[in-house]
Design a protein around this motif. Structure first.
Motif, PDB file in Angstrom:
ATOM      1  N   PHE A  41       0.881  -0.994  -0.017  1.00 20.76           N
ATOM      2  CA  PHE A  41      -0.092  -0.067  -0.052  1.00 20.76           C
ATOM      3  C   PHE A  41       1.162   1.157  -0.011  1.00 20.76           C
ATOM      4  O   PHE A  41       0.599   2.025  -0.885  1.00 20.76           O
ATOM      5  N   ALA A  42       1.842   1.261   1.014  1.00 20.63           N
ATOM      6  CA  ALA A  42       2.682   2.414   0.922  1.00 20.63           C
ATOM      7  C   ALA A  42       3.507   2.645  -0.325  1.00 20.63           C
ATOM      8  O   ALA A  42       3.509   3.790  -0.711  1.00 20.63           O
ATOM      9  N   MET A  43       3.854   1.547  -0.949  1.00 24.09           N
ATOM     10  CA  MET A  43       4.601   1.651  -2.297  1.00 24.09           C
ATOM     11  C   MET A  43       3.680   2.197  -3.368  1.00 24.09           C
ATOM     12  O   MET A  43       4.322   3.160  -3.937  1.00 24.09           O
ATOM     13  N   PHE A  44       2.510   1.942  -3.437  1.00 26.39           N
ATOM     14  CA  PHE A  44       1.729   2.214  -4.317  1.00 26.39           C
ATOM     15  C   PHE A  44       1.544   3.812  -4.220  1.00 26.39           C
ATOM     16  O   PHE A  44       1.517   4.661  -5.362  1.00 26.39           O
ATOM     17  N   LYS A  45       1.442   4.294  -2.895  1.00 25.66           N
ATOM     18  CA  LYS A  45       1.237   5.715  -2.655  1.00 25.66           C
ATOM     19  C   LYS A  45       2.388   6.579  -3.316  1.00 25.66           C
ATOM     20  O   LYS A  45       2.466   7.405  -3.667  1.00 25.66           O
ATOM     21  N   THR A  46       3.696   5.960  -2.937  1.00 26.91           N
ATOM     22  CA  THR A  46       4.809   6.589  -3.051  1.00 26.91           C
ATOM     23  C   THR A  46       5.184   6.699  -4.528  1.00 26.91           C
ATOM     24  O   THR A  46       5.375   7.953  -5.115  1.00 26.91           O
ATOM     25  N   LEU A  71      -6.770   5.131  -4.014  1.00 28.75           N
ATOM     26  CA  LEU A  71      -6.207   4.148  -3.501  1.00 28.75           C
ATOM     27  C   LEU A  71      -6.855   3.691  -2.194  1.00 28.75           C
ATOM     28  O   LEU A  71      -6.923   4.766  -1.471  1.00 28.75           O
ATOM     29  N   SER A  72      -7.559   2.440  -2.225  1.00 25.20           N
ATOM     30  CA  SER A  72      -8.071   2.256  -0.714  1.00 25.20           C
ATOM     31  C   SER A  72      -7.837   0.712  -0.329  1.00 25.20           C
ATOM     32  O   SER A  72      -7.602   0.028  -1.092  1.00 25.20           O
ATOM     33  N   GLU A  73      -8.024   0.433   0.783  1.00 30.93           N
ATOM     34  CA  GLU A  73      -7.973  -0.986   1.557  1.00 30.93           C
ATOM     35  C   GLU A  73      -9.208  -1.425   1.616  1.00 30.93           C
ATOM     36  O   GLU A  73     -10.476  -0.824   1.716  1.00 30.93           O
ATOM     37  N   SER A  74      -9.393  -2.723   1.473  1.00 24.81           N
ATOM     38  CA  SER A  74     -10.779  -3.279   1.870  1.00 24.81           C
ATOM     39  C   SER A  74     -10.491  -4.263   3.025  1.00 24.81           C
ATOM     40  O   SER A  74      -9.399  -4.511   3.111  1.00 24.81           O
ATOM     41  N   GLY A  75     -11.516  -4.737   3.494  1.00 27.12           N
ATOM     42  CA  GLY A  75     -11.388  -6.012   4.325  1.00 27.12           C
ATOM     43  C   GLY A  75     -10.964  -7.237   3.280  1.00 27.12           C
ATOM     44  O   GLY A  75     -10.703  -7.060   2.226  1.00 27.12           O
ATOM     45  N   CYS A  76     -11.114  -8.369   4.219  1.00 29.26           N
ATOM     46  CA  CYS A  76     -10.908  -9.648   3.534  1.00 29.26           C
ATOM     47  C   CYS A  76     -11.365 -10.079   2.389  1.00 29.26           C
ATOM     48  O   CYS A  76     -12.666  -9.879   2.394  1.00 29.26           O
ATOM     49  N   GLN A  77     -10.656 -10.114   1.254  1.00 26.03           N
ATOM     50  CA  GLN A  77     -11.500 -10.578  -0.186  1.00 26.03           C
ATOM     51  C   GLN A  77     -11.690 -11.973  -0.233  1.00 26.03           C
ATOM     52  O   GLN A  77     -12.015 -12.498  -1.206  1.00 26.03           O
ATOM     53  N   VAL A  98       1.078 -10.118  -4.576  1.00 27.69           N
ATOM     54  CA  VAL A  98       1.785  -8.734  -5.015  1.00 27.69           C
ATOM     55  C   VAL A  98       2.850  -8.348  -4.121  1.00 27.69           C
ATOM     56  O   VAL A  98       2.574  -8.303  -3.086  1.00 27.69           O
ATOM     57  N   LYS A  99       4.016  -8.310  -4.601  1.00 27.04           N
ATOM     58  CA  LYS A  99       5.388  -7.583  -3.431  1.00 27.04           C
ATOM     59  C   LYS A  99       5.512  -6.055  -4.087  1.00 27.04           C
ATOM     60  O   LYS A  99       4.860  -5.684  -4.905  1.00 27.04           O
ATOM     61  N   ALA A 100       5.951  -5.397  -3.149  1.00 26.94           N
ATOM     62  CA  ALA A 100       6.336  -4.026  -3.309  1.00 26.94           C
ATOM     63  C   ALA A 100       7.036  -3.890  -4.365  1.00 26.94           C
ATOM     64  O   ALA A 100       6.748  -2.902  -5.161  1.00 26.94           O
ATOM     65  N   ALA A 101       7.878  -4.779  -4.814  1.00 27.20           N
ATOM     66  CA  ALA A 101       8.623  -4.574  -6.021  1.00 27.20           C
ATOM     67  C   ALA A 101       7.582  -4.648  -7.286  1.00 27.20           C
ATOM     68  O   ALA A 101       8.204  -4.198  -8.372  1.00 27.20           O
TER      69      ALA A 101
END
Lengths: 629, 169
Positions: A41-46, A71-77, A98-101
């Motif tokens: 999530f942080a990486m998306f924002k950056t 950009l949003s978070e959700s509960g368990c998918q 998905v990884k930050a990379a």
């Protein structure tokens, strides 16, 4: 306070979200967070910011005529095994693991250029086909997600999104348009049954409380999901907390309550946080508070953290806990509907039941009954775990078979050596410590309250733990006995002492001390515990043991008569030996053996020195070839 | 009690008093009060429990009774890192037990011992963390570690030990 205008909020939300060029939803359920979703999530924002793009984590920040990215978070998918999950809307592309990379590539390719990144898409192991998203991943296409539909899609922290999707309309209708009696009747007619345990008709429970004279009444949401192997209540509270509040509001209208409690397990800190935040925001909009939707009727909700006692899942124990006492069950009657919390009429419903209520109100009783079976309408969520390829949270109509769940949705059984064959399936545990272990002969049984009851099993809260042939069923029986024994509140002698004696007898079997009398003794103590205990915990404590005795009797006999553990798990009974024809001399077992009992040349069959072997079973778990038995 | 003793007592319990104040000195709020106190002290000291009982006008047995009934309340101090191994059904069938055994060895915990001598580590089991999809699970303080093995767990603990030594140096 001015009554809340749901339509205006919805309109405003739609207007702002239509200004967004793309939306990126990250699963932030407990599973995905454990797999690193926060970093992603942080990486998306950056990365989005570094590219000079406008990023909104809250749609309120969207400025007029300025296309940005939401950009949003959700509960368990639900698809926990494949987390962290990232969905890009409006194209509905779902990326797994998905990884930050990977973030920069997703932004460049998918978010900006609208092209999928194939390597991050889910590939169906059976057909090798690449799936673009929930529309074609078999895990999702075989389910019917009603209750979980929004959970995993919406931002649990944004009440506006819940409202924009029709949320709180049912509660408002219940409070402004329907009479209390109408609300109760709709729930009665829908046939909704409690999702927390035995499947008691929700409407009947409400009717009993509604019939009490007016005055102080309570609605309690039981979020103390303590069944090991179940996490659907957690997921709903984390992913769609407003649906729980809406259910409580409707229940409050039906029985005339002005105060409610949400009792959440303390092991679920995120659920506690999200529920608290949701209650607060609903209060600030006048949905909760002195005059619900301007109806003049008050309703307030308190969120209370449990303190770690499984028995508090029992309604009477849970109420004792809210009152500040030890969570010990009390005899019924009086039923909570007559004399409950602080002596007032109270209804206690489980999270999933309450979250189903807004669906019942919005669909209407008849439409709700269109799904599921006649006696068990609607859908049921299950936590699918254990030795199964796709672990996670699923939702299916009542009446779906275990075979569909385990093999089609779950993707089949797994073994130590990777994907397994259908014959590797040994058992599935359903209903937690009050439930049963079902053998392959029940694979085609339609899952619903009554069919399970008929074979002495139960839906329970809905944990499904799949077990492969490497599982020792006697140990599973012991595991549940140990659990109920340590969680018994100690009030009833039979529950406190009887479960202990059952545990001792199971230990005798596992440690090779049992004889031909053991099973008979175990069965008679089990019957006594079931008969002589006050609450559901004690009454159902013998269920797992009895069901395993019924379906896996041969395994008990092997332990007792032949002093052998067919699954090679009971260390007192195993005599590891190497099957020379299967051993390739890889040396893995040599490394794992703590006493140096295994020797042999490389690429030659190894041997175990019985004198040195301490039968710890380490070699058995290490061998990838099944050459040690 | 002399005025000086009263003052020192009040100072000693000032945080507890704040918590009691926050919950309106209501006996029905006993459990949230104990939770808040435990958050402050990381366990429930005996004298604090007695103080709470006296203040709320409850028999001490009632307060101790609740404190010992619920699994979350600790009457002994815990270590800096609380390691919780999930032993729910899903974790159990996916071999959480070898992880627990490995941790006992790595931390050098004797039979029945939960906290290391240096107060660095406390080892506990929990019945289910609701992260069953990622079984077996180990939680260190609030951080969840998924799909654990005895080897990964050992590396994790050694990393935490290293952090401590690194700080000292």
């Amino acid at each position: 306070m001015e009554p809340v205008r749901l339509e205006e909020i919805a309109e405003e939300y739609r207007r702002r979200s239509s200004a967004v060029a793309a939306r990126i939803v990250l699963c932030a359920g407990t599973g995905c967070i454990a797999n690193g979703a926060n970093k992603v999530f942080a990486m998306f924002k950056t990365v989005l910011e570094a590219k000079g793009l406008d990023v909104y984590v809250d749609l309120k920040m969207v400025e007029e005529d300025k296309a940005g990215f939401h950009l949003s978070e959700s509960g368990c998918q639900g698809f926990c095994q494949m987390g962290p999950l990232v969905t890009v809307l409006p194209d509905n592309i779902m990326y797994t693991r998905v990884k930050a990379a990977d973030v920069a590539e997703i932004i460049e390719e998918t978010v900006i250029n609208k092209r999928p990144v194939t390597r991050l898409l889910y590939k169906d192991p059976a057909t090798k086909e690449v799936c673009r998203g929930t529309g074609d991943i078999p895990f999702y296409t075989q389910q019917k997600r009603m209750l979980l539909k929004m959970c995993g899609q919406i931002d649990p922290g944004d009440i506006n999104e819940y409202i924009a999707l029709g949320g709180y309309a049912g509660a408002r209708r219940a409070h402004l348009e329907l009479s209390a009696d109408d609300v109760t009747r709709i729930v009665e007619d829908s046939g909704l049954r409690g999702r927390g345990g035995g499947g008691f008709p929700t409407g009947r429970k409400w009717r009993a409380a509604a019939a009490q004279p007016p005055g102080k009444k309570y609605v309690i949401c039981n979020g103390d999901e303590g069944d090991p192997g179940a996490f659907m209540d957690r997921s709903v509270m984390e992913g769609n907390p407003h649906s729980v509040i809406e259910g409580m509001l409707i229940a409050a209208r039906a029985i005339g309550a002005d105060e409610g409690y949400v009792y959440v397990r303390a092991e679920y800190p995120l659920a506690v946080k999200r529920m608290r935040a949701a209650v607060e925001i609903a209060g600030s909009l006048g949905i909760l508070g002195e005059s619900v939707f301007g109806s003049g009727r008050p309703f307030r909700i308190n969120v209370m953290e449990g303190a770690g006692a499984f028995v508090c899942g029992e309604e009477t124990a849970l109420m004792a806990s809210i009152e500040g006492r030890r969570g010990m069950p009390a005899p019924k009657p009086p039923f909570p509907a007559e004399c409950g919390l602080f002596g007032k009429p109270t209804i206690i419903n489980n999270v999933e039941t309450l979250a189903s209520v807004p669906i019942v109100i919005s669909l209407g009783a008849e439409q709700f009954r269109a799904t599921g079976t006649k006696a068990s309408p609607g859908t049921k969520t299950f936590a699918l775990t254990g030795h199964v390829a796709n672990t996670g949270l699923i939702e299916v109509p009542f009446g779906t078979s275990l075979r569909t769940i385990i093999f089609d949705i779950g993707g089949g059984v797994t073994t130590r050596r990777g994907p397994g064959k259908p014959e590797d399936f040994k058992a599935v545990q359903i209903g937690g410590p009050s439930g049963a272990c079902l053998s392959p002969r029940y694979l085609d049984l339609p899952l619903e309250f009554d069919s399970l009851k008929a074979i002495n099993a139960m839906v329970g809260s809905g944990g499904l733990v799949v077990m492969n042939q490497d599982t020792c069923m006697v140990q599973v029986a012991r595991f549940f006995m140990q659990f109920t024994q340590s969680e018994s509140c100690g009030k009833c002698v039979l529950c406190r002492e009887g479960t202990y004696q059952m545990l001792v007898l199971l230990d005798d079997i596992i440690e090779g001390r049992a004889d031909e009398r053991t099973i008979g003794l175990l069965e008679s103590v089990a019957r006594a515990v079931g008969t002589g205990s006050l609450c559901g915990l004690g009454k159902s404590a013998p269920n797992p043991v009895l069901s395993i005795l019924r379906d896996f009797r041969g395994e008990f006999d092997a332990h007792i008569a032949h002093k052998r553990c067919p699954a090679n798990k009971c260390t007192a009974l195993i005599r590891p030996s190497i099957v020379a024809s299967k051993c390739r001399g890889c040396g893995l077992c040599v490394k794992s053996c703590p006493t140096g009992a295994i020797t042999g040349e490389r690429k030659q069959a190894h041997i175990i020195n019985e004198a040195l072997c301490i039968r710890c079973g380490a070699c058995l778990t290490t061998c990838k070839l099944g050459a040690i038995a | 009690m002399s005025p000086e003793m009263l003052v020192s007592r009040a100072e000693k319990f000032s945080k507890v008093c704040g918590i009691l104040e926050r919950f309106g000195h209501k006996p029905t709020m006993l459990i949230p009060i104990l939770q808040a106190v435990q958050e402050e002290y990381r366990y429930l000291p005996e004298e604090v429990l007695s103080f709470i009982a006296a203040t709320l006008d409850l028999p001490p047995a009632r307060v101790f009774g609740a404190a010992t009934f619920y699994a979350h309340f600790a009457l002994k101090p815990k270590g800096r890192y609380v390691i919780r191994v999930c032993d729910g059904t899903a974790c159990h069938v996916k071999d959480s037990e070898p992880i627990l055994n490995k941790l006992r060895t790595v931390l050098g915990l004797g039979k029945g011992q939960q906290t290391t001598e240096d107060m660095e580590f406390t080892l506990e089991t929990v019945s289910c963390l609701g992260a069953c999809g990622l079984a077996p699970v180990v939680v260190v303080n609030e951080e969840v570690h998924s799909l654990m093995t005895p080897e990964k767990t050992e590396a994790l603990v050694n990393g935490l030990k290293g952090r401590k030594e690194g700080m000292a140096a």
